[in-house]
Design a protein around this motif. Structure first.
Motif, PDB file in Angstrom:
ATOM      1  N   LEU A 347       0.825  -1.209   0.000  1.00  0.00           N
ATOM      2  CA  LEU A 347       0.000   0.000   0.000  1.00  0.00           C
ATOM      3  C   LEU A 347       0.856   1.255   0.000  1.00  0.00           C
ATOM      4  O   LEU A 347       0.504   2.264  -0.630  1.00  0.00           O
ATOM      5  CB  LEU A 347      -0.933  -0.014   1.215  1.00  0.00           C
ATOM      6  N   MET A 348       1.954   1.213   0.731  1.00  0.00           N
ATOM      7  CA  MET A 348       2.814   2.404   0.778  1.00  0.00           C
ATOM      8  C   MET A 348       3.482   2.675  -0.573  1.00  0.00           C
ATOM      9  O   MET A 348       3.814   3.815  -0.896  1.00  0.00           O
ATOM     10  CB  MET A 348       3.872   2.223   1.865  1.00  0.00           C
ATOM     11  N   MET A 349       3.685   1.625  -1.387  1.00  0.00           N
ATOM     12  CA  MET A 349       4.292   1.809  -2.702  1.00  0.00           C
ATOM     13  C   MET A 349       3.410   2.649  -3.617  1.00  0.00           C
ATOM     14  O   MET A 349       3.909   3.461  -4.418  1.00  0.00           O
ATOM     15  CB  MET A 349       4.531   0.443  -3.358  1.00  0.00           C
ATOM     16  N   PHE A 350       2.084   2.476  -3.512  1.00  0.00           N
ATOM     17  CA  PHE A 350       1.187   3.118  -4.460  1.00  0.00           C
ATOM     18  C   PHE A 350       0.255   4.141  -3.829  1.00  0.00           C
ATOM     19  O   PHE A 350      -0.334   4.947  -4.547  1.00  0.00           O
ATOM     20  CB  PHE A 350       0.337   2.051  -5.164  1.00  0.00           C
ATOM     21  N   LEU A 351       0.107   4.134  -2.518  1.00  0.00           N
ATOM     22  CA  LEU A 351      -0.804   5.077  -1.876  1.00  0.00           C
ATOM     23  C   LEU A 351      -0.017   5.976  -0.928  1.00  0.00           C
ATOM     24  O   LEU A 351       0.910   6.651  -1.355  1.00  0.00           O
ATOM     25  CB  LEU A 351      -1.923   4.307  -1.163  1.00  0.00           C
ATOM     26  N   ASP A 508       9.534   8.800  -0.609  1.00  0.00           N
ATOM     27  CA  ASP A 508       8.822   9.537  -1.651  1.00  0.00           C
ATOM     28  C   ASP A 508       9.303   9.128  -3.039  1.00  0.00           C
ATOM     29  O   ASP A 508       8.492   8.962  -3.961  1.00  0.00           O
ATOM     30  CB  ASP A 508       9.009  11.043  -1.457  1.00  0.00           C
ATOM     31  N   LEU A 509      10.607   8.953  -3.195  1.00  0.00           N
ATOM     32  CA  LEU A 509      11.154   8.551  -4.495  1.00  0.00           C
ATOM     33  C   LEU A 509      10.662   7.140  -4.865  1.00  0.00           C
ATOM     34  O   LEU A 509      10.276   6.889  -6.022  1.00  0.00           O
ATOM     35  CB  LEU A 509      12.683   8.579  -4.443  1.00  0.00           C
ATOM     36  N   PHE A 510      10.652   6.254  -3.892  1.00  0.00           N
ATOM     37  CA  PHE A 510      10.184   4.894  -4.126  1.00  0.00           C
ATOM     38  C   PHE A 510       8.709   4.884  -4.521  1.00  0.00           C
ATOM     39  O   PHE A 510       8.296   4.183  -5.452  1.00  0.00           O
ATOM     40  CB  PHE A 510      10.410   4.062  -2.847  1.00  0.00           C
ATOM     41  N   SER A 514       7.134   3.710  -8.150  1.00  0.00           N
ATOM     42  CA  SER A 514       6.146   2.631  -8.150  1.00  0.00           C
ATOM     43  C   SER A 514       4.841   3.097  -8.775  1.00  0.00           C
ATOM     44  O   SER A 514       4.220   2.385  -9.584  1.00  0.00           O
ATOM     45  CB  SER A 514       5.892   2.151  -6.713  1.00  0.00           C
ATOM     46  N   ASP A 515       4.422   4.322  -8.409  1.00  0.00           N
ATOM     47  CA  ASP A 515       3.173   4.862  -8.946  1.00  0.00           C
ATOM     48  C   ASP A 515       3.283   5.078 -10.461  1.00  0.00           C
ATOM     49  O   ASP A 515       2.344   4.784 -11.210  1.00  0.00           O
ATOM     50  CB  ASP A 515       2.846   6.176  -8.242  1.00  0.00           C
ATOM     51  N   TYR A 516       4.426   5.564 -10.919  1.00  0.00           N
ATOM     52  CA  TYR A 516       4.634   5.782 -12.359  1.00  0.00           C
ATOM     53  C   TYR A 516       4.631   4.449 -13.104  1.00  0.00           C
ATOM     54  O   TYR A 516       4.027   4.325 -14.179  1.00  0.00           O
ATOM     55  CB  TYR A 516       5.964   6.501 -12.583  1.00  0.00           C
ATOM     56  N   ALA A 517       5.275   3.430 -12.540  1.00  0.00           N
ATOM     57  CA  ALA A 517       5.309   2.120 -13.192  1.00  0.00           C
ATOM     58  C   ALA A 517       3.912   1.523 -13.295  1.00  0.00           C
ATOM     59  O   ALA A 517       3.535   0.958 -14.335  1.00  0.00           O
ATOM     60  CB  ALA A 517       6.232   1.181 -12.419  1.00  0.00           C
ATOM     61  N   LEU A 518       3.112   1.643 -12.216  1.00  0.00           N
ATOM     62  CA  LEU A 518       1.758   1.105 -12.244  1.00  0.00           C
ATOM     63  C   LEU A 518       0.897   1.862 -13.241  1.00  0.00           C
ATOM     64  O   LEU A 518       0.132   1.266 -14.009  1.00  0.00           O
ATOM     65  CB  LEU A 518       1.148   1.182 -10.839  1.00  0.00           C
ATOM     66  N   GLU A 519       1.014   3.193 -13.266  1.00  0.00           N
ATOM     67  CA  GLU A 519       0.231   4.013 -14.190  1.00  0.00           C
ATOM     68  C   GLU A 519       0.595   3.680 -15.633  1.00  0.00           C
ATOM     69  O   GLU A 519      -0.273   3.595 -16.511  1.00  0.00           O
ATOM     70  CB  GLU A 519       0.469   5.503 -13.899  1.00  0.00           C
ATOM     71  N   THR A 520       1.864   3.473 -15.892  1.00  0.00           N
ATOM     72  CA  THR A 520       2.312   3.113 -17.243  1.00  0.00           C
ATOM     73  C   THR A 520       1.748   1.764 -17.664  1.00  0.00           C
ATOM     74  O   THR A 520       1.278   1.601 -18.805  1.00  0.00           O
ATOM     75  CB  THR A 520       3.845   3.073 -17.280  1.00  0.00           C
ATOM     76  N   PHE A 521       1.775   0.799 -16.763  1.00  0.00           N
ATOM     77  CA  PHE A 521       1.244  -0.532 -17.075  1.00  0.00           C
ATOM     78  C   PHE A 521      -0.253  -0.463 -17.375  1.00  0.00           C
ATOM     79  O   PHE A 521      -0.741  -1.075 -18.330  1.00  0.00           O
ATOM     80  CB  PHE A 521       1.512  -1.484 -15.904  1.00  0.00           C
TER      81      PHE A 521
END
Length: 537
Positions: A347-351, A508-510, A514-521
């Motif tokens: 959850l912390m990776m994406f939220l 924050d960088l992590f 993670s959020d950019y990778a999920l959004e791209t996928f």
């Protein structure tokens, strides 16, 4: 439901108070709930046994079992009657209808059997009982090459001491032969003194008996008179008078028979470490705690019993059921902690760290709520209940994640504070509720299984339904109140903690990567594939 959600979000003190009640109540309930290896089985049956010494199985059937069956077959609450005839003894098992009051059936069976007056004179009194399979917590043994009688007496003393330990309901002494006094009459001596076998038998019956002799009324009250002449030792039987002559001489039992004060002719024996042994089964009581009982028994054996044992006697604990219970509990704790850690990191990776922290804490609150109610249901925390907790661990996470993620989505769309918390919760409240209800419905039939199996499966249904109920309560009422600050600039406790230890920049960088990778996928692969599936059903 919408108004209740809004009320809790706008009244965070009530949400915190509710969480506090669940936590404290769960801790208290965990201390009070019974802890045993497996559920205690209370079979829906009544057992009747009746001895008829010297009779063949056919005679036992005709003169004992058939008369019992004819007396009880039409009683209310009986499902089935089964009988077994063996040499010298007969057994009748009366199966009761599911849900029927077994105490009432037991009393009715006793009344019917006690009214039978056609049993053979040599038959023994019928034994009528409702079986209760207590869980054995610890098995121990006393091993020694001392005489059998001394070893049995030592076992009885240890049994009495173990029975005084708190939580122990009964200690059974096993692998011992029953005491028996055998009288071997010499036919030559009978002829020598002009006696018959019946003369000797009648003399023994008259001399070894306890019976009431009435009462005497006086000014101060009633005095009960009892004749106590029961013999229990071989030397007492030897001195029984079987014949008195006119010249005053007396013929004693030892003059015409050999009295052997020993054991029955059973062949059963136990050996431990190549020594003769007696076994002791230590059973738990009404509110069992296998861990506490096991520790108390182990402390008694190691610290009190062993230093006082005679030389050559060995005390061995050879089957401790708390070991399996602790192993299953440790599995639950390991799986729970590792699962919570993975949920938090995921959850912390994406939220946000705040959302991840409150979701994880909500899972623990749901479990504590279940512990709070379990003592009231009559169920215990056993191996099957722990299996149910491990099973539900992966299901109970979903409610909080769905609600928390939807509140976070509303924050990303521009809503702040309580509005985002209320709207995000209301949008997913129905699917979350029905998702939990369908799971409850799936597990509920386990509490309706017929027969004795239900006593094993009911605890699974109870754990699943209670945990999901408190998960709904936590995710719909408590969690939204804790996430009402989402989207605001004010950092949460976890954000402050990461700042204090110097990890804010890396966290924050992590999260950004993670959020950019999920959004791209989602944008490049998942959404086009989903659109194609919708166009081509």
């Amino acid at each position: 439901m919408n108004n209740i959600i809004k009320w809790f979000v706008h009244n965070p003190v009530a949400a915190n108070l509710l969480m506090f009640v669940l936590i404290v109540g769960g801790l208290v309930g965990f201390q009070n709930v019974g802890k045993e290896s497996y559920p205690t089985i209370r079979p829906q049956q009544v057992d009747v046994s009746m001895a008829y010494p010297g009779a063949s199985p056919e005679e036992v059937e005709q003169r004992i079992l058939i008369r019992i069956e004819e007396a009880v077959y039409n009683l209310e609450g009986i499902k089935h009657v089964r009988s077994t005839a063996r040499e010298g003894i007969g057994y009748v098992t009366i199966d009761g209808i599911d849900g029927y009051d077994m105490q009432k059936l037991l009393n009715n069976v006793k009344a019917r059997i006690d009214a039978i007056n056609t049993f053979p004179k040599l038959s023994r009194r019928p034994l009528i009982s409702q079986p209760l399979f207590n869980n054995t917590v610890v098995n121990m043994a006393l091993a020694s090459n001392m005489p059998e009688a001394e070893l049995k007496e030592l076992g009885r003393k240890v049994r009495n001491a173990l029975a005084k330990i708190k939580g122990v309901s009964r200690v059974e002494l096993q692998a011992t032969r029953p005491y028996e006094i055998s009288i071997e009459i010499n036919e030559f001596n009978l002829q020598k003194y002009g006696l018959t076998f019946d003369d000797v038998a009648n003399a023994i019956s008259r001399s070894s008996i306890n019976m009431p002799a009435g009462k005497i009324d006086n000014e101060s009250g009633n005095i009960q008179i009892m004749t106590r002449g029961q013999d229990y030792r071989g030397k007492d039987f030897k001195n029984i008078v079987v014949l008195r002559r006119e010249d005053g001489t007396r013929i004693l039992l030892k003059d015409v028979a050999t009295v052997v004060d020993g054991f029955s002719e059973d062949k059963f024996m136990a050996h431990i470490n190549r020594k003769n042994a007696v076994l002791l089964d230590i059973n738990s009581g009404e509110n069992p705690n296998v861990i506490a009982i096991s520790k108390a028994v182990t402390d008694y054996v190691n610290n009190t019993l062993k230093p006082t044992l005679p030389k050559g006697v060995e005390a061995v604990i050879w089957n401790d059921m708390s070991t399996g219970f602790k192993s299953r509990a440790n599995t639950l704790i390991r799986n729970g902690l590792s699962g919570l850690a993975l949920v938090f990191i995921g959850l912390m990776m994406f939220l946000t760290p705040r959302l991840a922290g409150w979701v994880v804490s909500g899972i623990g609150v749901s479990f504590l709520g279940t512990f709070m109610i379990m003592p009231l249901t009559g169920e215990t925390l056993n191996m099957i209940a722990l299996f149910a907790f491990i099973l539900i661990l992966g299901i109970v996470v979903d409610d909080a994640i769905i609600v928390g993620e939807n509140i976070h989505r509303e924050n990303q769309r521009g809503l702040k504070g309580s509005k985002a918390s209320v709207l995000g919760t209301i949008k997913v409240a129905k699917p979350v509720i029905f998702s939990a209800l369908t799971t409850m419905i799936f597990f509920a039939p386990l509490a309706l299984v017929p027969g004795n199996t239900r006593q094993f499966t009911t605890v699974i249904a109870v754990v699943v339904i209670l945990t999901l109920s408190f998960s709904l309560m936590e995710s719909l009422f408590i969690l939204p109140a804790h996430l009402r600050h989402g989207g605001e600039e004010k950092p949460g406790l976890l954000a402050k903690f990461f700042t204090w230890i110097g990890l804010t920049k890396y966290v924050d960088l992590f999260r950004q990567k993670s959020d950019y990778a999920l959004e791209t996928f989602v944008t490049r692969y998942y959404r086009p594939f989903l659109d194609k599936c919708l166009r081509h059903k």
